[in-house]
Design an enzyme around this catalytic site. Structure first.
Site, PDB file in Angstrom:
ATOM      1  N   THR B 151       0.849  -1.275   0.098  1.00 28.46           N
ATOM      2  CA  THR B 151       0.070   0.147  -0.016  1.00 28.46           C
ATOM      3  C   THR B 151       0.798   1.279   0.124  1.00 28.46           C
ATOM      4  O   THR B 151       1.745   1.525   0.970  1.00 28.46           O
ATOM      5  CB  THR B 151      -0.899  -0.198   1.114  1.00 28.46           C
ATOM      6  OG1 THR B 151      -1.596  -1.235   1.153  1.00 28.46           O
ATOM      7  CG2 THR B 151      -1.660   1.026   1.342  1.00 28.46           C
ATOM      8  N   GLU B 152       0.438   2.130  -0.738  1.00 28.20           N
ATOM      9  CA  GLU B 152       1.365   3.483  -1.146  1.00 28.20           C
ATOM     10  C   GLU B 152       2.755   3.284  -1.464  1.00 28.20           C
ATOM     11  O   GLU B 152       3.526   4.185  -1.022  1.00 28.20           O
ATOM     12  CB  GLU B 152       1.219   4.376   0.108  1.00 28.20           C
ATOM     13  CG  GLU B 152      -0.392   4.673   0.415  1.00 28.20           C
ATOM     14  CD  GLU B 152      -1.144   5.372  -0.556  1.00 28.20           C
ATOM     15  OE1 GLU B 152      -0.546   6.053  -1.512  1.00 28.20           O
ATOM     16  OE2 GLU B 152      -2.600   5.204  -0.500  1.00 28.20           O
ATOM     17  N   LEU B 153       3.025   2.141  -2.221  1.00 24.35           N
ATOM     18  CA  LEU B 153       4.618   1.782  -2.145  1.00 24.35           C
ATOM     19  C   LEU B 153       5.253   1.818  -0.834  1.00 24.35           C
ATOM     20  O   LEU B 153       6.549   1.988  -0.831  1.00 24.35           O
ATOM     21  CB  LEU B 153       5.163   2.726  -3.090  1.00 24.35           C
ATOM     22  CG  LEU B 153       4.660   2.485  -4.842  1.00 24.35           C
ATOM     23  CD1 LEU B 153       5.608   3.190  -5.595  1.00 24.35           C
ATOM     24  CD2 LEU B 153       4.433   1.090  -5.123  1.00 24.35           C
ATOM     25  N   SER B 154       4.570   1.573   0.281  1.00 24.24           N
ATOM     26  CA  SER B 154       5.352   1.694   1.481  1.00 24.24           C
ATOM     27  C   SER B 154       6.230   0.441   1.545  1.00 24.24           C
ATOM     28  O   SER B 154       6.179  -0.633   0.913  1.00 24.24           O
ATOM     29  CB  SER B 154       4.328   1.617   2.756  1.00 24.24           C
ATOM     30  OG  SER B 154       3.377   0.338   2.382  1.00 24.24           O
ATOM     31  N   TRP B 306       5.440   6.535  -1.439  1.00 21.48           N
ATOM     32  CA  TRP B 306       5.440   7.515  -2.575  1.00 21.48           C
ATOM     33  C   TRP B 306       4.815   8.779  -2.165  1.00 21.48           C
ATOM     34  O   TRP B 306       4.577   9.519  -3.175  1.00 21.48           O
ATOM     35  CB  TRP B 306       5.084   6.703  -3.799  1.00 21.48           C
ATOM     36  CG  TRP B 306       3.816   6.306  -3.926  1.00 21.48           C
ATOM     37  CD1 TRP B 306       2.606   6.432  -3.070  1.00 21.48           C
ATOM     38  CD2 TRP B 306       3.078   5.997  -5.147  1.00 21.48           C
ATOM     39  NE1 TRP B 306       1.624   5.883  -3.486  1.00 21.48           N
ATOM     40  CE2 TRP B 306       1.721   5.597  -4.862  1.00 21.48           C
ATOM     41  CE3 TRP B 306       3.756   5.406  -6.418  1.00 21.48           C
ATOM     42  CZ2 TRP B 306       0.769   5.232  -5.825  1.00 21.48           C
ATOM     43  CZ3 TRP B 306       2.751   5.097  -7.498  1.00 21.48           C
ATOM     44  CH2 TRP B 306       1.375   4.787  -7.127  1.00 21.48           C
TER      45      TRP B 306
END
Lengths: 409, 405
Positions: B151-154, B306
């Site tokens: 999620t969210e490029l975490s 991101w």
């Protein structure tokens, strides 16, 4: 630039928030090198005011004018004249306004001013007279209209409305303290919107006042240690403030969360009605009526410090300085969308004054859920640092300069 | 060896919580069914609107590119929450996704079904959501993902280690300068402590030129033409294996409206890129991973994302409200699971959608930059209140079943 400022109150001698606003506004203007002469309707000492000249409007043959606080209607003998021979005489509001007009007319006949700046209807007639005699531009600063004062219906005192109507039409410029007030002036008094400038109020407190904590409210502190939460309202107990709705919301909150206290600070004609209502709703033991307190006193400030939430549910509030006071002294706030301050403050809860259910929902959230009170309070406190008189004064200076042609600041 | 554009598009919509007060708690267990016409918290309305403005026209444009250029390929990730909502309210939009995937030139990337931050709170829950997503993708698109995005490029080292063990061949995150140092995002890397998995990093400058700045008339490079964009990539040709253009799917038609010319741009870039030189192509993430060897190892002990200038989780977990809300939610995990009630478990999972916490963020709200505050709620405090009330209702439902909380 020389400004003749016409007002009706100044702290510490005052009856409402307008005096505080006049004082802070004038202080900020003085920092812009404005030379202010302030005319008050009564005699008083102001040892803390050194940035402007304060004059009492003394009628001929009168040594001193006293303001009888506590009276609330215009027909009472609100003023006492102490005449040169020592005789005392009670005077009604309108007679004294006539004398205030004469005093100001006299002043502008001899003195030189660049701008005349009058605050609310009580000084509008004097402002108009001064403009007529001197030909100088007249600014009317509107903190509230009669329309606001009678709770947003079309009643109200017709004499006052007439004074406002004539004043608004004759003035060179109108300063409204919120979009809300501007809209009212346009709608109710048929004024061209381009004539009205919005200059939002700010509020600046002395920091030494904030560091004096030792609570006045031992009982509240004790109850808080037992898991109670305190929801506060401060102000006049009057229709315009929407307190009946707050009391109804209180009932809904107490049903969900019995350990909640609703504290009302202030006096007013709705006092008995509110007490009765709390009993009828069955929440009398959750409601604490503190009564009238001086708005400059420690007990007033401590009420905010004791609160977990301050609620201002006003039906109609031209601005509403109390929420700023609350944030300054330590409480997050819930305000009605029908208030001028909701135009500038973001980190708070906002509710329609009539939406009792939602008001209760928001109150419950703040006092029950962890995290929100601190986050909202911290953010609103940061936000306040950007609501300054310096900004408002700058805006006003620009308008002054447009009108006072050929005058340096 | 050819150089490739790796276009990766992420598509997701949350289940937004309706205006849910304390008085609904114990009475109404539907948190996501706002029915107000044209309201931003009305999920059906949003799904239909975004489908019409973005998904359908964007898929049409992408399909056109696939048909026209045999070398054009790309990758997408699509959250379970979105697939579910498309099935319900916009089947034609879901079909448009299937149509592009069915060409065989689109790779689907794995993630959590619920677009959650579960990795940071519960490994068991995280794995369950990844498995759910995998299953859903297999059912709907007939593909088994081989690359992972969180999620969210975490991302951090632990996540790469997990993905390596779970058998993914690749993982992606933000190519953030403090992590890369002198290195370029245009190369293949390997996460530290792993043996097989490869790491691809977003080229945020090129990606954000399209995703954020494309329609910004105040931007010095506006208008961004396909010529200019391809020229910029050409200038970096000696220093690149791939150009990793990672962005939200809604860039096309929703974040950048049609009248900015975004769809023309989308059509023009591949044409220009492929025709300008022989050694230029497109690759899916898996193809790039199979083609290029890692140039270096990358160590990311802290979590990056991101999002915004901090590139961390502070937009979701930065303030007290957000931390309290998410802790309260994961605190119910054992009891929720013990209930065995699928509806209850699913509602709990839908409350894990990261967007709920994002709406409680106060950092931009405070700056007075309302435009940066992207939320269907008037204030972060309202978002928090709705969430916590729904949380109380979950608790109520557990207590009703005799489960102590």
């Amino acid at each position: 630039m020389k400004v003749l400022m016409l007002g009706w109150e100044l702290p510490p001698h005052y009856t409402g928030g307008m005096g505080v606003i006049c004082l802070q506004l004038c202080r900020a203007l003085a920092k812009n090198d404005v030379d202010i002469e302030f005319v008050l309707p009564f005699t008083a000492e102001f040892p803390n005011i050194n940035f402007m000249k304060v004059n009492p409007a003394l009628p001929q043959g009168v040594d001193e004018v006293l303001y009888n606080t506590g009276g609330s209607t215009y027909d009472n003998q609100l003023f006492t004249y102490i005449e040169k021979d020592g005789q005392k005489r009670g005077v009604k509001m309108h007679e004294h306004i006539d004398n205030y007009v004469k005093y100001v007319s006299n002043l502008v006949s001899y003195g030189e001013y660049d701008i005349i700046h009058a605050h609310d209807w009580l000084t509008f007639r004097a402002g108009l007279a001064a403009k007529q005699i001197s030909g100088k531009p007249l600014f009317l600063h509107v903190h509230a209209t009669e329309y606001d004062r009678c709770g947003g219906n079309s009643n109200g005192n017709p004499l006052i409305k007439d004074i406002e109507y004539v004043g608004f039409h004759m003035a060179d410029r109108i300063i409204a303290i919120s979009q809300r007030v501007k809209d009212t002036i346009v709608r109710e008094y048929d004024i061209d919107p381009s004539k009205i400038e919005i200059v939002h109020n700010a509020m600046e407190f002395e920091y030494h006042e904030i560091n004096e904590y030792a609570s006045t409210y031992k009982y509240l502190e004790y109850m808080k240690s037992k898991g109670y939460k305190v929801v506060l309202n401060c102000g006049r107990l009057t229709i315009q403030k929407g307190l009946v709705n707050l009391m109804m919301a209180a009932k809904e909150v107490v049903e969900k969360r019995p350990k909640t206290l609703f504290v009302f600070v202030g006096g007013g004609e709705q006092y008995n009605e509110l007490v009765q209502l709390s009993a009828n709703l069955g929440i009398a033991k959750n409601v604490i009526m503190v009564g009238y307190l001086n708005g400059t006193g420690k007990a007033w400030r401590d009420a905010y410090r004791a609160a977990d939430l301050f609620v201002m549910p006003s039906v109609s509030e031209p601005f509403g300085i109390a929420p700023i006071e609350a944030i300054t002294y330590g409480a997050p706030v819930l305000i009605s969308k029908q208030s001028g301050i909701s135009e500038v403050l973001k980190n708070c809860f906002k509710v329609d004054f009539w939406d009792v259910h939602e008001m209760a929902n928001q109150i419950y959230s703040i006092i029950e859920y962890p995290g929100i009170k601190e986050t909202m309070y911290q953010n609103s406190s940061n936000e306040l640092r950007n609501i300054t008189w310096a900004k408002s004064a700058n805006k006003l200076m620009k308008v002054y300069k447009n009108h006072a042609v050929g005058v340096g600041a | 060896m050819k150089q490739a554009i790796c276009l990766y598009l992420h598509v997701h919509q949350p289940f937004r919580i309706k205006h849910y007060t304390i008085f609904e708690v114990g009475e109404d267990h539907q948190y996501f069914n706002d029915g107000t016409p044209n309201a931003d918290i009305n999920n059906e309305f949003i799904i239909k609107k975004v489908s019409e403005k973005s998904y359908i026209p964007a898929n049409k444009a992408l399909k056109h590119l696939i048909d026209k250029h045999p070398e054009f390929k790309f990758s997408i990730s699509i959250s379970g929450c979105l697939i579910e909502q498309l099935e319900k309210w916009a089947p034609e939009a879901l079909q448009s996704f299937k149509d592009v995937v069915d060409t065989g030139r689109v790779e689907i990337v794995d993630e959590t079904y619920h677009h959650s931050l579960a990795f940071f709170y519960s490994r068991a829950e995280f794995e369950a959501q990844v498995a759910m997503h995998r299953k859903k993708i297999q059912e709907v698109f007939g593909q088994t993902p081989q690359v992972f995005r969180n999620t969210e490029l975490s991302y951090n080292n632990d996540l790469a280690y997990w993905a390596d063990k779970a058998g993914y061949k690749g993982i992606i995150t933000e190519g953030w300068d403090p992590i890369l140092g002198w290195r370029s995002p245009n190369f293949m890397y390997r996460p530290t402590y792993t043996n097989n998995i490869k790491l691809m990093l977003k080229n945020y400058r090129l990606s954000d030129d399209v995703a954020f700045r494309f329609g910004d008339k105040g931007w010095a490079e506006w208008p961004l033409t396909a010529e200019k964009f391809v020229h910029w990539m050409g200038a970096a040709m000696d220093n690149a294996q791939t150009f990793n253009l990672f962005m939200d799917y809604e860039t096309f038609g929703e974040h950048q409206w049609e009248d900015t010319g975004i769809f023309e741009f989308l059509k023009a870039v591949p044409e220009l890129w492929l025709n300008s030189r022989q050694d230029r192509t497109f690759m899916t993430l898996s193809e790039a991973i199979d083609t290029f060897d890692p140039q270096d190892t990358i160590d990311i002990p802290q979590t990056v994302t991101w999002a915004d200038t901090e590139r961390d989780l502070s937009a979701w977990l930065g303030n007290n409200m957000q931390q309290q809300a998410i802790t309260a939610l994961y605190g119910l995990q054992d009891q929720i699971m013990a209930s065995g009630d699928w509806q209850l478990i699913e509602d709990w999972r839908k409350l894990q959608i990261s967007d709920h916490f994002y709406y409680m963020c106060t950092k931009w709200f405070n700056d007075g930059d309302i435009h940066a505050y992207f939320s269907p709620y008037e204030t972060p405090y309202e978002a928090f209140t709705n969430f916590m009330n729904a949380w109380h209702d979950l608790k109520f439902r557990l207590l009703e079943k005799g489960i102590e909380v």
